[in-house]
Every structure is written in C-alpha cells, then in structure tokens.
Scaffold this motif. Structure first.
Motif, PDB file in Angstrom:
ATOM      1  N   LYS A 156       0.811  -1.205   0.000  1.00 38.96           N
ATOM      2  CA  LYS A 156       0.000   0.000   0.000  1.00 38.96           C
ATOM      3  C   LYS A 156       0.849   1.260   0.000  1.00 38.96           C
ATOM      4  N   ASP A 157       2.088   1.137   0.434  1.00 41.02           N
ATOM      5  CA  ASP A 157       2.966   2.295   0.457  1.00 41.02           C
ATOM      6  C   ASP A 157       3.474   2.640  -0.936  1.00 41.02           C
ATOM      7  N   ASN A 158       3.292   1.713  -1.886  1.00 39.11           N
ATOM      8  CA  ASN A 158       3.741   1.958  -3.259  1.00 39.11           C
ATOM      9  C   ASN A 158       2.553   1.760  -4.207  1.00 39.11           C
ATOM     10  N   PRO A 159       1.776   2.802  -4.463  1.00 36.08           N
ATOM     11  CA  PRO A 159       0.575   2.649  -5.305  1.00 36.08           C
ATOM     12  C   PRO A 159       0.879   2.302  -6.752  1.00 36.08           C
ATOM     13  N   LEU A 160       2.133   2.398  -7.163  1.00 38.19           N
ATOM     14  CA  LEU A 160       2.472   2.055  -8.548  1.00 38.19           C
ATOM     15  C   LEU A 160       2.177   0.585  -8.820  1.00 38.19           C
ATOM     16  N   THR A 161       2.428  -0.276  -7.838  1.00 36.75           N
ATOM     17  CA  THR A 161       2.191  -1.711  -8.029  1.00 36.75           C
ATOM     18  C   THR A 161       0.733  -1.980  -8.356  1.00 36.75           C
ATOM     19  N   ALA A 162      -0.170  -1.383  -7.589  1.00 35.81           N
ATOM     20  CA  ALA A 162      -1.601  -1.597  -7.824  1.00 35.81           C
ATOM     21  C   ALA A 162      -2.026  -1.011  -9.158  1.00 35.81           C
ATOM     22  N   ARG A 163      -1.499   0.153  -9.510  1.00 36.04           N
ATOM     23  CA  ARG A 163      -1.867   0.774 -10.786  1.00 36.04           C
ATOM     24  C   ARG A 163      -1.433  -0.093 -11.967  1.00 36.04           C
ATOM     25  N   VAL A 164      -0.225  -0.625 -11.886  1.00 33.54           N
ATOM     26  CA  VAL A 164       0.277  -1.470 -12.972  1.00 33.54           C
ATOM     27  C   VAL A 164      -0.592  -2.716 -13.113  1.00 33.54           C
ATOM     28  N   MET A 165      -0.940  -3.337 -11.997  1.00 32.72           N
ATOM     29  CA  MET A 165      -1.741  -4.560 -12.050  1.00 32.72           C
ATOM     30  C   MET A 165      -3.137  -4.276 -12.582  1.00 32.72           C
ATOM     31  N   VAL A 166      -3.749  -3.221 -12.093  1.00 31.06           N
ATOM     32  CA  VAL A 166      -5.085  -2.848 -12.562  1.00 31.06           C
ATOM     33  C   VAL A 166      -5.056  -2.533 -14.055  1.00 31.06           C
ATOM     34  N   ASN A 167      -4.025  -1.860 -14.502  1.00 30.47           N
ATOM     35  CA  ASN A 167      -3.909  -1.506 -15.914  1.00 30.47           C
ATOM     36  C   ASN A 167      -3.762  -2.757 -16.778  1.00 30.47           C
ATOM     37  N   ARG A 168      -3.012  -3.748 -16.287  1.00 41.50           N
ATOM     38  CA  ARG A 168      -2.851  -4.988 -17.053  1.00 41.50           C
ATOM     39  C   ARG A 168      -4.186  -5.730 -17.178  1.00 41.50           C
ATOM     40  N   VAL A 169      -4.949  -5.792 -16.103  1.00 38.47           N
ATOM     41  CA  VAL A 169      -6.238  -6.471 -16.148  1.00 38.47           C
ATOM     42  C   VAL A 169      -7.194  -5.725 -17.073  1.00 38.47           C
ATOM     43  N   TRP A 170      -7.191  -4.395 -16.994  1.00 35.36           N
ATOM     44  CA  TRP A 170      -8.032  -3.591 -17.883  1.00 35.36           C
ATOM     45  C   TRP A 170      -7.646  -3.842 -19.343  1.00 35.36           C
ATOM     46  N   GLN A 171      -6.367  -3.908 -19.602  1.00 35.28           N
ATOM     47  CA  GLN A 171      -5.896  -4.178 -20.967  1.00 35.28           C
ATOM     48  C   GLN A 171      -6.366  -5.545 -21.446  1.00 35.28           C
ATOM     49  N   TRP A 172      -6.380  -6.518 -20.563  1.00 36.53           N
ATOM     50  CA  TRP A 172      -6.820  -7.868 -20.938  1.00 36.53           C
ATOM     51  C   TRP A 172      -8.268  -7.856 -21.411  1.00 36.53           C
ATOM     52  N   HIS A 173      -9.105  -7.046 -20.755  1.00 31.70           N
ATOM     53  CA  HIS A 173     -10.523  -7.027 -21.097  1.00 31.70           C
ATOM     54  C   HIS A 173     -10.841  -6.129 -22.284  1.00 31.70           C
ATOM     55  N   PHE A 174     -10.107  -5.037 -22.442  1.00 32.72           N
ATOM     56  CA  PHE A 174     -10.473  -4.042 -23.447  1.00 32.72           C
ATOM     57  C   PHE A 174      -9.502  -3.957 -24.627  1.00 32.72           C
ATOM     58  N   GLY A 175      -8.413  -4.683 -24.566  1.00 29.88           N
ATOM     59  CA  GLY A 175      -7.452  -4.642 -25.663  1.00 29.88           C
ATOM     60  C   GLY A 175      -6.368  -3.598 -25.482  1.00 29.88           C
ATOM     61  N   GLU A 176      -6.674  -2.525 -24.779  1.00 29.98           N
ATOM     62  CA  GLU A 176      -5.694  -1.474 -24.479  1.00 29.98           C
ATOM     63  C   GLU A 176      -5.882  -1.047 -23.034  1.00 29.98           C
ATOM     64  N   GLY A 177      -4.774  -0.731 -22.377  1.00 24.51           N
ATOM     65  CA  GLY A 177      -4.857  -0.304 -20.995  1.00 24.51           C
ATOM     66  C   GLY A 177      -5.244   1.155 -20.867  1.00 24.51           C
ATOM     67  N   ILE A 178      -5.586   1.552 -19.654  1.00 23.39           N
ATOM     68  CA  ILE A 178      -5.825   2.972 -19.392  1.00 23.39           C
ATOM     69  C   ILE A 178      -4.545   3.742 -19.668  1.00 23.39           C
ATOM     70  N   VAL A 179      -3.418   3.150 -19.316  1.00 22.67           N
ATOM     71  CA  VAL A 179      -2.102   3.608 -19.780  1.00 22.67           C
ATOM     72  C   VAL A 179      -1.691   2.664 -20.897  1.00 22.67           C
ATOM     73  N   ARG A 180      -1.465   3.182 -22.095  1.00 24.25           N
ATOM     74  CA  ARG A 180      -1.261   2.320 -23.256  1.00 24.25           C
ATOM     75  C   ARG A 180       0.148   1.754 -23.357  1.00 24.25           C
ATOM     76  N   THR A 181       0.992   2.083 -22.405  1.00 16.22           N
ATOM     77  CA  THR A 181       2.335   1.482 -22.345  1.00 16.22           C
ATOM     78  C   THR A 181       2.400   0.675 -21.049  1.00 16.22           C
ATOM     79  N   PRO A 182       1.922  -0.565 -21.051  1.00 24.13           N
ATOM     80  CA  PRO A 182       1.777  -1.323 -19.807  1.00 24.13           C
ATOM     81  C   PRO A 182       3.084  -1.597 -19.075  1.00 24.13           C
ATOM     82  N   SER A 183       4.210  -1.552 -19.774  1.00 22.13           N
ATOM     83  CA  SER A 183       5.493  -1.814 -19.125  1.00 22.13           C
ATOM     84  C   SER A 183       6.259  -0.535 -18.802  1.00 22.13           C
ATOM     85  N   ASP A 184       5.633   0.609 -19.031  1.00 18.52           N
ATOM     86  CA  ASP A 184       6.329   1.872 -18.800  1.00 18.52           C
ATOM     87  C   ASP A 184       5.350   2.873 -18.195  1.00 18.52           C
ATOM     88  N   PHE A 185       5.479   3.106 -16.895  1.00 12.92           N
ATOM     89  CA  PHE A 185       4.675   4.117 -16.209  1.00 12.92           C
ATOM     90  C   PHE A 185       5.539   5.327 -15.844  1.00 12.92           C
TER      91      PHE A 185
END
Length: 294
Positions: free
Chosen positions: A1-30
């Motif tokens: 919880k002290d590092n919100p980047l981890t949760a954002r990256v994971m959420v973005n990957r799951v979103w990308q899985w469902h929609f084809g593109e993530g909320i951030v379109r570079t899933p490996s680069d935040f």
C-alpha cells in the motif's frame, strides 16, 4: 500500500486484458516518457479499490465485467466518432479478434470436443482436445500454428501481443485438419443432425456458432449454398475410415519403436471428406462474427 504504482500497474494490465488497451497504453512503462492515462481518476480509483479488497484479482475481474462500459456493443455512433475517433474514451466496445488460445478452445467447444479437465502435465500434440493453456511450449520448436496467430514470444516477457492479419491465418482455417475435424463434429451434433430440412440445419448451426437465429437473407443464402453443393459419395467415407485406421496402426508402431508420440504428419496427409452441411459449418467458423468479440 505504500507503493501505489504496483496496484496501478496490475489494474492496468487487467483492464488491458478485457479491453485490448490499458488505461495507460504502455503497460510496461509508467515513467515520465510513457503516454498519459486516458482516465487518470479511474486508474486511481480502481487501484484503491483493488487494494481495499485485499488485492483480489477475481473481485477486480468481477467489477470490470459488471460495469456498463464493458457491456457496451460495438455499434458506431457518428457523433461520438467525430469527438473520439480512436475510441480512447470508450464510447463503444472495441472490436477484438480472439487470441489463438481462445479461438482454438472455441473451435473445440463447437465440436463438442473440449476436455474440461483442470491441471495435469502439458501435452505436446496440437490435435489434443485439452485446453490450449495446457499445450507444451518448446522454445526451440514453436509450432507454426502458434506463430501464424501471433502467439507471444516465449523467449521474453511480453506485455501485449502484436496482432497481424496475414493470408496464412485464413489458409489455416480453410485447410487445417484440426479445423476440418471440428467442422465435421459441429455438423454431426444432435441439434443439427436431427433437423430434417436444410433450413432447420442452418438455423441450428447459427444458434450453436453465433447464439442467434439467422436473418431471412442469411437463411436463404446458407440453404442455397448447401443445396448447390455436390453430395458426398459413400465410398469417400469408407475410404477415409480405411486410411485413418492404417494411419493409427503406423502411429502405434512408431510410438512402440521410438518410445515417443507419433508425428501429426502421419494423419495430416489424409483428405477429410466434407459433406455439404460440413462445409457450411466450416464457413461459419471462418466468419468475422465468430473470430471477433462483438
């Protein structure tokens, strides 16, 4: 919880899985050089919700799939299309082609041939009815079928697959022994075989493949296609059975001699007899409506 980047990256990957593109379109680069998120507030809210629910991926899937944005159709709206031509704000569903694993498993489901067993050792034979996720991946000898349908490179970490549209994909669906076998199995299912008239068989196939009834024009065209095909001679079925039995004996002898599974090429050279209704089943399995998630 002290590092919100981890949760954002994971959420973005799951979103990308469902929609084809993530909320951030570079899933490996935040980082600072990455593209800005299309919905920064949504990304933060999903990340907080993800952490609050104990980092449960199942709950995250359920949340996204029950949302209104996930349940949209792919129908275009010209007014919104002028404002958001790339559909970055998701005013409609993005058409997505089935990935290789989903396509192969769906073909097996249509043929009523999918092995639903979970777990176990990987299988080498591509023709096995096991789910594709249990297929053995040899990094030095990846099957051609995997490469044709944009399977991820097993030698590296792949954040998102590159989709291609090449003639080999259509040729595979037209000529592959495994696809032809599933088309025959689909046409032999009780819902189709028990229909007495051609129109009834067409309606049953549409219900199985598309989960809908054919339109009057589709019904007329498909019925005409079946009726105009030459009937399958009886001797072709008998010939195919003899050739298949001989191939099984050769495969058995090969396994006994070399103590490993026989190569699929033993069976691939046997021409599969296709009846008119078998051919229609194969045609429906090659349509965009089947291959794309609407």
């Amino acid at each position: 919880k002290d590092n919100p980047l981890t949760a954002r990256v994971m959420v973005n990957r799951v979103w990308q899985w469902h929609f084809g593109e993530g909320i951030v379109r570079t899933p490996s680069d935040f980082g600072l050089r990455s593209e800005a998120p299309s919905y920064p507030d949504l990304l933060d809210w999903l990340a907080r919700r993800f952490m609050a629910e104990g980092w449960s991926i199942k709950q995250l899937h359920r949340l996204i799939m029950n949302s209104a944005v996930y349940q949209q159709s792919a129908t275009n709206d010209p007014a919104y299309g002028k404002i958001d031509p790339n559909n970055a704000l998701l005013y409609k569903w993005n058409l997505r082609r089935l990935d290789f694993e989903s396509m192969r498993d769906t073909l097996l489901v249509l043929g009523d041939n999918l092995d639903p067993a979970q777990g176990g050792r990987p299988v080498r034979q591509v023709e096995t009815p096991r789910r594709t996720v249990y297929g053995y991946v040899d990094r030095t000898a990846l099957p051609d079928m995997y490469q044709v349908f944009d399977f991820a490179n097993p030698d590296m970490s792949t954040a998102e697959r590159v989709e291609t549209i090449v003639p080999q994909q259509a040729l595979f669906l037209m000529n592959s022994q495994s696809v032809l076998q599933q088309a025959r199995r689909l046409a032999a299912r009780s819902e189709v075989a028990q229909a007495e008239r051609v129109e009834g068989k067409v309606q049953a196939l549409y219900q199985l493949v598309f989960q809908r009834a054919p339109t009057p024009k589709e019904l007329q065209s498909a019925a005409a296609f079946v009726k105009n095909q030459p009937p399958l001679p009886a001797y072709r079925r008998t010939q195919y059975q003899r050739q298949t039995q001989a191939a099984r004996e050769r495969a058995k002898a090969y396994t006994k001699r070399y103590n490993r599974p026989a190569p699929a090429a033993i069976f691939n050279n046997i021409p599969i007899p296709m009846s008119p209704i078998d051919k229609l089943a194969q045609v429906l399995m090659e349509t965009n409506e089947f291959l794309y998630v609407q």
